[in-house]
Design an enzyme around this catalytic site. Structure first.
Site, PDB file in Angstrom:
ATOM      1  N   ASP A  71       0.885  -1.168   0.000  1.00  0.00           N
ATOM      2  CA  ASP A  71       0.000   0.000   0.000  1.00  0.00           C
ATOM      3  C   ASP A  71       0.922   1.216   0.000  1.00  0.00           C
ATOM      4  O   ASP A  71       1.510   1.556   1.027  1.00  0.00           O
ATOM      5  CB  ASP A  71      -0.882  -0.039   1.252  1.00  0.00           C
ATOM      6  CG  ASP A  71      -1.650   1.256   1.476  1.00  0.00           C
ATOM      7  OD1 ASP A  71      -1.655   2.127   0.578  1.00  0.00           O
ATOM      8  OD2 ASP A  71      -2.262   1.399   2.561  1.00  0.00           O
ATOM      9  N   LYS A 126       2.953  11.206  -3.703  1.00  0.00           N
ATOM     10  CA  LYS A 126       1.854  10.545  -4.410  1.00  0.00           C
ATOM     11  C   LYS A 126       0.867  11.552  -5.017  1.00  0.00           C
ATOM     12  O   LYS A 126       0.199  11.254  -5.996  1.00  0.00           O
ATOM     13  CB  LYS A 126       1.128   9.634  -3.423  1.00  0.00           C
ATOM     14  CG  LYS A 126       0.117   8.696  -4.041  1.00  0.00           C
ATOM     15  CD  LYS A 126      -0.472   7.829  -2.948  1.00  0.00           C
ATOM     16  CE  LYS A 126      -1.537   6.890  -3.462  1.00  0.00           C
ATOM     17  NZ  LYS A 126      -2.057   6.072  -2.352  1.00  0.00           N
ATOM     18  N   GLU A 172      -7.228   0.729  -4.078  1.00  0.00           N
ATOM     19  CA  GLU A 172      -7.154   0.644  -2.614  1.00  0.00           C
ATOM     20  C   GLU A 172      -8.454   0.188  -1.957  1.00  0.00           C
ATOM     21  O   GLU A 172      -8.426  -0.743  -1.140  1.00  0.00           O
ATOM     22  CB  GLU A 172      -6.683   1.990  -2.055  1.00  0.00           C
ATOM     23  CG  GLU A 172      -5.189   2.187  -2.325  1.00  0.00           C
ATOM     24  CD  GLU A 172      -4.751   3.643  -2.333  1.00  0.00           C
ATOM     25  OE1 GLU A 172      -5.553   4.503  -1.917  1.00  0.00           O
ATOM     26  OE2 GLU A 172      -3.626   3.918  -2.755  1.00  0.00           O
ATOM     27  N   ASP A 208     -13.028   5.151   1.640  1.00  0.00           N
ATOM     28  CA  ASP A 208     -11.583   5.206   1.854  1.00  0.00           C
ATOM     29  C   ASP A 208     -11.109   6.655   1.832  1.00  0.00           C
ATOM     30  O   ASP A 208     -10.994   7.255   0.767  1.00  0.00           O
ATOM     31  CB  ASP A 208     -10.894   4.370   0.758  1.00  0.00           C
ATOM     32  CG  ASP A 208      -9.368   4.381   0.875  1.00  0.00           C
ATOM     33  OD1 ASP A 208      -8.836   5.040   1.793  1.00  0.00           O
ATOM     34  OD2 ASP A 208      -8.711   3.738   0.039  1.00  0.00           O
TER      35      ASP A 208
END
Lengths: 608, 401
Positions: free
Chosen positions: A8, A70, A171, A193
């Protein structure tokens, strides 16, 4: 069977997991933590730091410490998100050679995938240390709403880190896998999420036969905990300005301290109702007087500051349900994933919207990595009864005349899928056609993401409309898009394939891979040296502790004096080798040292 | 999954020989499923009843997907089976996704019903042809039976004389037959007298030639046949009227169709038959129109083009059907001549409709006839001067022309 790790790669933290004997397990790092900060720094001495050590020195080395890379990965320099990051980041972001984004650390430019690769490499090392063997295959997760360029960039990062990325998965889907793995349930679930940098909502059906089918997914790739931090920073900066007429944003170090403090306060306020932000000597007043920032902040304040962000997530949930043609009561379970879901106000908002208490069945920080590990093992291991049916989060199409977007594969289509369209020439004697491939939901081409364009050449000269080209748009099980073209007249398949671009060329990726390998060799040899040095120094210490006793016992004899001289020489040689950082020399001395140590111990033992 | 017959053709058997990482059973299953993709509906494909609920659908789909998803064979050698499996997977996904959604399933069910309806109408209409044949046979049989009831039985070969034969043996046999029928045995048979319509048998007594005898025989037979036909026609007319009264246009059309073929010289009947036929065609057109609309919505342009063509056949004056038919052909990359014909027809029915001109222009553009397209667009622009799309298209054509 080869092992596959699941990673992850988060905005703020990363996590690695593996399925061992059918049990998904999170692998802790050397410090014993199950997550590792996705931070990379370069020290003044040029040393690379990743993870906790990078985070610990972030305040004093703000300009050379990258966090939240990211948020930049796979984005174009011209995008508003990059503009925003340039304005608010403490590290330097510059334009790359391919309209991409580069990060400057100690005067050296790095591609964003290169930075992410450093984090991935660290995760790989954590797994290798734990497993005691090298690992090369990985499943990496990305936000469900990532477009193809971002996915490709993540894949490239994996490649640079020396990983064979066998699959990129979403994810929230991964979280659902870890929830449903081995449970044999039939349920429709929603995964909310809310992570450090992105928000995703996915709706899945978990069924018999180990099938997980994503029905719909949506999100915002620039909405996360970092935005809540930014609100808190704004609030602190404004209050400070009101009091001292000084803008703390002007000072990078102050900004980094603020960032840390904001994140800390946010986390604390999930469990306590009020907390203190205390940053002494935050800045100098200009009259050579140190100023301190001290302020208490309560839960209500942070909730108010982030109310509209939370509302946005709820709006996206509403839209996704509608897209999936589902009612709230069709959802039988709601999973919360991502650090932000620890915030009580968010849990409440989700419970209110879905009219059901969210499940406590998954760990908000670990379930994504676990799911990635599960998917990796399912792909490699024939015995695993699990199949993931994922969807494409964005529509795929081409640009047509007049700047319009023609959709060929709609959003939320189960992959793998493919559609074929026939194009004809639009001019007489046209020998080439250009096909512009895009991804997005807007009717206007320019609002969508350009995936790539290609020119099909070598067509027969003929009047317009007579030459036909069959173009196949394909999304494979990886969610990665490719486009093939075939000249229908000749039947000749022109093996043109457009894949998304991370902003790096193949050569650049190759160079970066080399760099990463060199780093690994260096790091491994450093580690080897450190281990040898420690061992040698430990024995030297033991020998030196015994010296006075041994000298007393054996000094009388020539043989004894000789032995002591020899021992001194060996210790000196070992010290020199350590001083020269010569691994093999140190290792060579360890044997002599051990012998000496045994001999000393023997002498002492015999005497007593 | 429903597999009509598990037998494979030799070509399909040959496919099984490919060396791939699939066991024999799976290879056979994939080949079978792939072969049947074109003939099964969503329910058959998933192997569920039409009444299946969401849970059953999901289970059936998941069961298939868990076997056929490419991930099950990650980095394995699948050769030509890879494409086949992906296609099957793609189809079962479409089937599931359509049926799992209440509205889309209702639409699809209606579509299937319409498809079945048009198929049964067409079957019925095809039946009418068979019925005509049957009725004629029946009439012949009746005529024959009437002859048989008479003292001179007509053998089945009675139709023979119509085809003059050079075959000597055959002609000799015929002569013998005629003699036996007319002269050889009781020439004064009263059989003919019972039929006033028949000409007197007298000539037979004055040494009749075989030709004359055959002619007379044929005439008598034909007469009987036509009488039997007329009786039957009346029956079919009654049947048709009954069907009309009951609102069954198809049955009515069929009955009248048989009637008119039995009794072709009745103008009144012909008109009724035509009307009934038109009504049946219209019914067929209606179901095809519904199918076409569904197909358009789902991007099945080839199917939509076919359905619109059927609508146009029944409704030569339906401008909308012609225009949409043309549009579907262009989308399906089909026969552009046919598309142009349909679009031209739409334009000639409604010359003032700018949209139809645009469609025609699109057909021309697809065919690479920019000048024609330009002409139509200019007409369209005159008809609808405010339309920005037409202007934009004109500019585009202007550039490429």
């Amino acid at each position: 069977m080869e092992k596959v790790i699941g990673i992850d790669l988060g905005t703020t933290n990363s996590c690695v997991a593996i399925v061992e004997n059918g049990v998904p397990t999170v692998i802790p790092n050397r410090g014993g933590y199950k997550t590792t900060p996705s931070m990379v720094a370069v020290t003044e001495a040029g040393k690379r730091l990743v993870g906790h050590i990078a985070k610990r020195q972030a305040i004093t080395n703000a300009e050379n410490t990258v966090y939240a890379a990211k948020r930049l990965i796979g984005r174009k320099w011209s995008s508003p998100q990059v503009k925003n990051a340039v304005a608010t980041s403490s590290y330097r972001i510059v334009q790359g050679p391919h309209a991409d984004v580069r990060i400057v650390l100690r005067d050296k430019e790095y591609g964003v995938p290169e930075i992410s690769a450093m984090v991935l490499q660290e995760m790989k090392l954590i797994a290798e240390d734990y497993l005691g063997e090298s690992v090369s295959k990985a499943v990496i997760t990305v936000p469900a709403y990532f477009n193809d360029n971002q996915r490709q960039a993540t894949k490239d990062a994996g490649e640079i880190a020396g990983l064979d990325v066998i699959r990129i998965i979403n994810e929230p889907t991964a979280a659902a896998l870890s929830y449903g793995y081995g449970k044999n349930v039939e349920k429709t679930i929603a995964v909310y999420d809310f992570g450090g940098g992105t928000f995703d909502i996915s709706i899945l059906e978990i069924g018999s036969s180990g099938v997980f089918k994503v029905i719909a997914t949506a999100g915002d790739t620039f909405l996360g905990g970092e935005d809540v931090d930014a609100r808190i920073i704004d609030w602190l900066v404004q209050a400070f300005k009101d009091e001292h007429q000084i803008d703390l944003r002007q000072d990078r170090m102050a900004l980094q301290r603020l960032k840390d403090a904001a994140e800390k306060a946010k986390c604390e306020l999930s469990s306590v109702r009020e907390t203190e932000v205390n940053l002494p000597f935050i800045i100098s007043s200009g009259r050579n007087e140190a100023l301190h920032l001290q302020r208490s902040i309560d839960r209500k304040t942070i909730e108010d500051l982030s109310a509209d962000l939370i509302e946005r997530t709820v709006d996206i949930c509403r839209q996704t349900l509608a897209d999936a043609h589902l009612e709230k009561e069709d959802i039988e379970e709601v999973l919360l994933v991502g650090g932000m879901t620890r915030m009580p106000r968010i849990q409440q908002a989700v419970a209110d919207f879905f009219e059901r208490e969210p499940s406590k069945g998954v760990h908000p920080d670990e379930s994504v990595a676990l799911g990635a590990g599960i998917q990796g093992s399912a792909l490699i291991d024939d015995k695993q009864e699990m199949v993931l049916l994922d969807v494409t989060p964005h529509a795929l199409g081409i640009m047509t005349q007049g700047g319009y977007f023609e959709e060929l594969i709609p959003q939320n289509t189960t992959v793998p899928t493919h559609r074929t369209k026939i194009f004809t020439t639009s001019r007489d004697n046209q020998t080439a056609v250009k096909i512009v491939v895009m991804q997005g939901e807007s009717e206007r081409a320019e609002d969508n993401e350009l995936l790539g364009e290609f020119i099909l050449t070598g067509l027969r000269r003929a009047s317009k409309g007579t030459v036909e080209i069959e173009v196949t748009f394909e999304i494979n099980a990886d969610g990665i898009v490719s486009v093939h073209a075939k000249d229908l007249e000749t039947g000749k398949e022109q093996s043109i394939e457009v894949t998304a671009s991370s902003g790096l060329t193949r050569d650049e990726i190759k160079n970066m891979m080399e760099g990463a390998k060199d780093y690994m060799v260096e790091r491994r040899s450093t580690e080897e040296f450190e281990a040898a040095k420690q061992e040698a120094e430990r024995i030297v210490g033991e020998i030196e502790r015994l010296f006075p006793q041994v000298e007393q016992i054996v000094a009388a004899s020539d043989f004894g004096r000789d032995a002591i001289e020899k021992a001194r020489a060996i210790v000196a040689k070992a010290r020199t080798a350590i001083g020269k950082r010569d691994v093999s020399a140190v290792k060579a001395e360890i044997e002599g040292l051990s012998r000496t140590h045994r001999m000393f111990k023997g002498v002492v033992a015999k005497t007593h | 999954m429903t597999v009509p017959e598990p037998a494979l053709s030799p070509e399909e058997e040959a496919l099984l020989a490919e060396s791939v990482d699939l066991d024999a059973e799976m290879r056979r299953r994939v080949v079978l499923m792939h072969r049947d993709l074109g003939r099964v509906d969503h329910y058959q494909l998933l192997g569920v009843e039409r009444t299946a609920d969401r849970k059953e659908l999901k289970r059936a789909y998941f069961e298939l997907a868990s076997k056929l998803h490419p991930d099950k064979y990650f980095r394995k050698k699948l050769g030509s089976f890879k494409d086949r499996m992906e296609e099957i997977f793609s189809r079962i996904t479409i089937a599931h996704d359509t049926l799992a959604n209440k509205d889309r399933r209702a639409e699809y069910d209606t579509y299937l019903d319409e498809q079945r309806r048009s198929r049964s109408i067409e079957d019925l209409m095809a039946d009418a042809m068979a019925e005509v044949k049957r009725a004629e046979d029946l009439a012949e049989q009746e005529a024959r039976e009437a002859e048989q009831a008479a003292p001179s039985p007509v053998p089945p070969a009675a139709a023979g004389p119509r085809a003059p034969s050079v075959d000597v043996a055959m002609s000799a046999r015929r002569d013998a037959l005629a003699k036996r029928l007319l002269g050889g045995r009781s020439p004064s048979s009263p059989s003919s007298s019972s039929r006033p319509s028949r000409p007197p048998v007298a000539p037979a007594q004055s040494l009749p030639s075989t030709g004359e005898a055959m002619g007379a025989l044929r005439r008598r037979y034909e007469e009987r046949k036509s009488m039997a036909k007329a009786t039957q026609a009346r029956g079919y007319v009654a049947k048709g009227q009954e069907a009309l009264a009951a609102g069954d246009a198809i049955a009515a059309a069929n009955a009248f169709r048989v009637a008119i073929s039995l009794s072709p010289e009745d103008p009144e009947l012909e008109r009724t038959a035509k009307e009934a036929q038109a009504r049946a065609e219209e019914l067929l057109a209606e179901t095809y129109e519904k199918q076409a609309t569904y197909e358009e919505r789902n991007g099945q342009w080839t199917e939509a083009a076919r359905s619109w063509a059927r609508v146009c056949r029944a409704r030569p004056n339906d401008d909308n059907a012609h225009e949409r038919g043309a549009n579907a052909i262009v989308k399906a990359e089909g026969d552009l001549h046919e598309a142009a014909r349909l679009a031209q027809r739409a334009c000639s029915i409604k010359p003032q409709n700018a949209l139809y001109r645009v469609t025609l222009a699109n057909v021309y553009l697809a065919a690479g006839l920019a000048l024609n397209a330009r002409r139509e667009l200019e007409t369209a622009a005159q008809l609808a001067p405010q339309d920005g799309t037409i202007q934009a298209m004109l500019r585009r054509v202007g550039k490429s022309a």
